[in-house]
Design a protein around this motif. Structure first.
Motif, mmCIF file in Angstrom:
data_model
loop_
_atom_site.group_PDB
_atom_site.id
_atom_site.type_symbol
_atom_site.label_atom_id
_atom_site.label_comp_id
_atom_site.label_asym_id
_atom_site.label_seq_id
_atom_site.Cartn_x
_atom_site.Cartn_y
_atom_site.Cartn_z
ATOM 1 N N HIS A 1 64.156 -122.861 -59.090
ATOM 2 C CA HIS A 1 65.273 -123.081 -58.181
ATOM 3 C C HIS A 1 65.554 -121.804 -57.379
ATOM 4 C CE1 HIS A 1 69.615 -124.875 -57.693
ATOM 5 N NE2 HIS A 1 69.026 -124.634 -56.533
ATOM 6 N N ALA A 2 65.561 -120.675 -58.049
ATOM 7 C CA ALA A 2 65.783 -119.399 -57.362
ATOM 8 C C ALA A 2 64.700 -119.156 -56.309
ATOM 9 C CB ALA A 2 65.815 -118.259 -58.367
ATOM 10 N N TRP A 3 63.467 -119.483 -56.657
ATOM 11 C CA TRP A 3 62.365 -119.282 -55.705
ATOM 12 C C TRP A 3 62.514 -120.197 -54.494
ATOM 13 C CZ3 TRP A 3 59.339 -116.871 -52.903
ATOM 14 C CH2 TRP A 3 58.189 -117.419 -52.316
ATOM 15 N N ARG A 4 62.978 -121.416 -54.696
ATOM 16 C CA ARG A 4 63.183 -122.317 -53.553
ATOM 17 C C ARG A 4 64.216 -121.730 -52.588
ATOM 18 N NH1 ARG A 4 63.115 -126.358 -57.612
ATOM 19 N NH2 ARG A 4 65.385 -126.635 -57.474
ATOM 20 N N ILE A 5 65.285 -121.141 -53.129
ATOM 21 C CA ILE A 5 66.314 -120.542 -52.279
ATOM 22 C C ILE A 5 65.764 -119.324 -51.546
ATOM 23 C CG2 ILE A 5 68.534 -119.321 -52.329
ATOM 24 C CD1 ILE A 5 69.361 -121.207 -54.613
ATOM 25 N N LEU B 1 63.832 -110.006 -49.218
ATOM 26 C CA LEU B 1 64.368 -110.832 -50.305
ATOM 27 C C LEU B 1 63.222 -111.423 -51.117
ATOM 28 C CD1 LEU B 1 66.862 -112.210 -51.667
ATOM 29 C CD2 LEU B 1 66.500 -114.121 -50.070
ATOM 30 N N GLY B 2 63.286 -111.206 -52.432
ATOM 31 C CA GLY B 2 62.294 -111.794 -53.331
ATOM 32 C C GLY B 2 62.971 -112.204 -54.625
ATOM 33 N N VAL B 3 62.179 -112.541 -55.642
ATOM 34 C CA VAL B 3 62.735 -112.967 -56.916
ATOM 35 C C VAL B 3 62.517 -111.896 -57.969
ATOM 36 C CG1 VAL B 3 62.498 -115.448 -56.489
ATOM 37 C CG2 VAL B 3 60.609 -114.183 -57.560
ATOM 38 N N CYS B 4 63.411 -111.900 -58.939
ATOM 39 C CA CYS B 4 63.215 -111.152 -60.184
ATOM 40 C C CYS B 4 62.978 -112.186 -61.270
ATOM 41 C CB CYS B 4 64.442 -110.307 -60.501
ATOM 42 S SG CYS B 4 64.372 -109.515 -62.133
ATOM 43 N N LEU B 5 61.928 -112.010 -62.027
ATOM 44 C CA LEU B 5 61.605 -112.923 -63.115
ATOM 45 C C LEU B 5 61.936 -112.242 -64.439
ATOM 46 C CD1 LEU B 5 58.154 -114.257 -61.871
ATOM 47 C CD2 LEU B 5 60.401 -115.334 -61.619
ATOM 48 N N ILE C 1 53.851 -118.514 -57.012
ATOM 49 C CA ILE C 1 54.720 -117.639 -56.230
ATOM 50 C C ILE C 1 53.875 -116.481 -55.699
ATOM 51 C CG2 ILE C 1 56.776 -116.183 -56.247
ATOM 52 C CD1 ILE C 1 57.802 -117.780 -58.628
ATOM 53 N N PRO C 2 53.908 -116.198 -54.406
ATOM 54 C CA PRO C 2 53.132 -115.055 -53.908
ATOM 55 C C PRO C 2 53.541 -113.765 -54.611
ATOM 56 C CG PRO C 2 53.940 -116.403 -52.081
ATOM 57 C CD PRO C 2 54.602 -116.922 -53.332
ATOM 58 N N GLY C 3 52.560 -112.984 -55.023
ATOM 59 C CA GLY C 3 52.853 -111.784 -55.791
ATOM 60 C C GLY C 3 53.769 -110.820 -55.077
ATOM 61 N N ASP C 4 53.661 -110.757 -53.727
ATOM 62 C CA ASP C 4 54.510 -109.816 -53.003
ATOM 63 C C ASP C 4 55.947 -110.300 -52.869
ATOM 64 O OD1 ASP C 4 54.120 -111.839 -51.171
ATOM 65 O OD2 ASP C 4 53.365 -110.550 -49.564
ATOM 66 N N LYS C 5 56.238 -111.536 -53.332
ATOM 67 C CA LYS C 5 57.620 -112.024 -53.346
ATOM 68 C C LYS C 5 58.236 -111.934 -54.744
ATOM 69 C CE LYS C 5 59.528 -113.338 -50.252
ATOM 70 N NZ LYS C 5 60.323 -112.554 -49.273
ATOM 71 N N VAL D 1 52.499 -113.931 -64.526
ATOM 72 C CA VAL D 1 53.092 -113.084 -63.482
ATOM 73 C C VAL D 1 52.024 -112.194 -62.846
ATOM 74 C CG1 VAL D 1 54.846 -111.357 -62.981
ATOM 75 C CG2 VAL D 1 55.321 -113.137 -64.662
ATOM 76 N N LEU D 2 51.179 -111.588 -63.668
ATOM 77 C CA LEU D 2 50.121 -110.734 -63.127
ATOM 78 C C LEU D 2 49.106 -111.548 -62.330
ATOM 79 C CD1 LEU D 2 49.481 -108.287 -66.119
ATOM 80 C CD2 LEU D 2 50.975 -107.977 -64.132
#
Length: 600
Positions: free
Chosen positions: A151-155, A164-168, A186-190, A231-232
């Motif tokens: 959900h966070a990634w969709r936003i 702006l990117g995500v923290c996992l 999810i693109p790694g750079d995001k 993630v990697l």
């Protein structure tokens, strides 16, 4: 091999002042820190001073956190939030850090509107970008409307801003049972930041679970190797950072806690194939156990059928043997006797030592004479010395006495029980697992006469250790035995061994009849077995794999006692169910007569 990721630790993981935490993180070898806002607020140092201190220590400030309750709010609150953000960015500029963590809102003012959330996060990212900074948006597991990483990634994707990117966060994802595999999309750079925490599986609300019970990787039940691998694989190249809220860690000495944290990351990186360590050689048994106490221990060992077979060439140390069970009694220790060392037989002691050193186990210097064995040794988190032996050459350090063991059926050391200070329990588990390849069993808790005790066994073949810890430190009033420890010997016939040892005047514990009354009612034992258990004060346990018979001695000094065990079938436990009975029997014996002492 993929490039080795950098490492970081959140200051919230550690106890002490910010200065204490930074020093501990640097000493443990971390590359950077996540600076928790509360640690800054209580520090007398200005942000620019903290920046310089981190630089002097070789630490980067990789993240400033947390920024709460920002998104999907009414316009007046949005403007107020942007004012807050500008202030935080000013602070971050002084700190020299470029990424802020924004947690999904838990505010009652937030609305369930992804478009509005994306719009407001875009505005925040715009302010950050003007200063060359970034915003990492994290879904809290208890977020009001956003509580899942997808959900966070969709936003974030809808907001479409390069700053702006995500923290996992592994806890927020795995505690909810969310599948981490889609992270690969999810693109790694995001993926702007990664926070790692383990935890035991607990049937409780996720918020108190998160706030009090997180653990370092490898200490809980989450599969962090698989999680981090996803993630990697997505292309993330930032630091592997620990964010662990734990009541014990936040009260413990920050130095050892930071070392334990780093050990967990070293082991995780090894499991991911991004760090090459010497593998753990196979262990073939217990070479010996060393107890630091006076001659009282020798009298008890003689009663168990052991003989004093050697005296050390240069030190006040004796070797006691029966079968392949060997106990070194170090009389230079204080009367507060303890298991001072365990010696493990390794197929490659040098490699065992190299692995231990790579996993931050302090290698201990040893003073030895010209004819004495050169044994590698490292320190466990509680200070117990662990020797690594490749053979029996260490026995040449002892001048033979010519004494022969009376013998009472003991054939070797079954296990060594090490009572841990409360704040070392998890660290000790990860130490023995990571360094020596011992496999831990689940934690057992039992109600003892003077409080709740946690217990866990670790084993690799015939090498077995148990770790015990009281959940609350009680002071000295009740047991009068601070952190007792013991060595357990294996035998083939517990009843014959008990009979022989009583004949040798061994100070064996007497077990109350109430225990046997209950045992017979619970387990429907054969009358002959029940009678023999009662006659010899032998305790009993069984499971689906086999049976366990065991009995104990009184204390041989202030903290040490001995156990004799018989394993039948494939029983792999330690009779933990009987521990409260043993503890009460020890208390009764110590109350009835003074313990063996060598000095006042």
């Amino acid at each position: 091999m993929p490039p080795e990721p950098r490492t970081a630790i959140a200051t919230v993981c550690l106890s002490g002042t910010l200065e204490d935490k930074l020093a501990a993180a640097a000493a443990a070898g971390f590359d950077g820190v996540e600076l928790f806002e509360n640690d800054l607020l209580v520090s007398p140092s200005r942000p620019a001073e903290i920046r310089r201190r981190c630089a002097d220590l070789g630490l980067s400030i990789d993240l400033y956190q947390p920024f709460r309750d920002f998104e999907a709010v009414p316009p007046r609150l949005h403007e107020a939030n942007l004012r807050r953000a500008r202030h935080k960015f000013d602070v971050m500029a002084e700190l020299g850090t470029g990424t802020v963590l924004v947690c999904s809102s838990v505010s009652p003012d937030a609305v369930d509107d992804d478009e509005l959330a994306a719009e407001q996060l875009h505005a925040l990212a715009e302010v950050a970008a003007e200063r060359g900074m970034k915003v990492a948006y994290e879904a809290l597991a208890w977020g009001r409307h956003v509580n899942g990483y997808e959900h966070a990634w969709r936003i974030v994707r809808r907001a479409a801003h390069p700053a702006l990117g995500v923290c996992l966060d592994s806890f927020h994802i795995l505690s909810k049972g969310h599948d981490p595999a889609p992270i690969r999309a999810i693109p790694g750079d995001k993926i702007f930041f990664l926070q790692l925490a383990d935890a035991p599986r607990l049937p409780m609300d996720v918020l108190p679970w998160s706030r009090h019970h997180r653990l370092f990787p490898g200490q809980g039940d989450f599969d962090l190797t698989a999680f981090t691998g996803h993630v990697l694989a997505a292309g993330y190249r930032g630091p592997l950072s620990l964010e662990v809220f734990n009541d014990v860690f936040r009260q413990a000495d920050p130095g050892p806690a930071a070392a334990d944290a780093m050990r967990s990351l070293v082991t995780l990186r090894e499991s991911l194939g991004v760090l090459d360590l010497p593998s753990a050689p196979a262990l073939t048994g217990h070479a010996f156990a060393e107890i630091a106490t006076g001659p009282g221990a020798g009298r008890v060992l003689a009663g168990l059928g052991f003989a004093r077979t050697g005296v050390h060439r240069t030190k006040p140390v004796e070797l006691w043997e029966q079968g392949d069970a060997r106990v070194v009694v170090n009389e230079s220790g204080a009367a507060h006797g303890a298991v001072g060392a365990v010696a493990l037989a390794s197929t490659d002691p040098a490699r065992s030592a190299r692995r231990a050193e790579a996993l931050l186990a302090p290698v201990l210097p040893r003073v030895r004479g010209p004819r004495e064995a050169d044994l590698a040794s490292v320190a466990a988190p509680d200070g117990t010395e662990v020797f690594l032996c490749g053979g029996d050459d260490w026995r040449d350090d002892f001048v033979p006495t010519g004494e022969t063991a009376a013998g009472a059926g003991v054939f070797g050391i079954d296990h060594v029980a090490l009572t841990q200070p409360f704040d070392h329990f998890e660290a000790a588990t990860s130490f023995y697992r990571a360094v020596f390849g011992l496999t831990p069993s689940p934690v057992t808790e039992f109600a003892a006469p003077f409080g709740l005790v946690r217990s866990r066994g670790l084993a690799a073949g015939t090498v077995r250790l148990t770790l015990d810890s009281a959940l609350v430190r009680r002071g000295e009033w009740a047991p009068a035995v601070p952190e007792p420890q013991h060595v357990a010997f294996g035998c083939t016939d517990a009843f014959a061994a008990a009979k022989a040892m009583r004949a040798l005047d061994a100070p064996l514990l007497e077990i109350p009849g109430n225990y046997y009354d209950d045992l017979e009612a619970r387990l429907d034992l054969a009358p002959s077995l029940a009678a023999a258990l009662r006659e010899h004060s032998v305790l009993y346990d069984r499971d689906s794999r086999g049976e366990f018979l065991h009995f104990y001695t009184a204390f041989a000094g202030e903290r040490v006692f001995f156990e004799v065990v018989q394993r039948i079938g494939d029983y792999r436990g330690y009779g933990v169910v009987n521990a409260p009975v043993r503890m009460a029997a020890h208390r009764a014996r110590r109350s009835a007569e003074p313990p063996l002492r060598t000095s006042a």
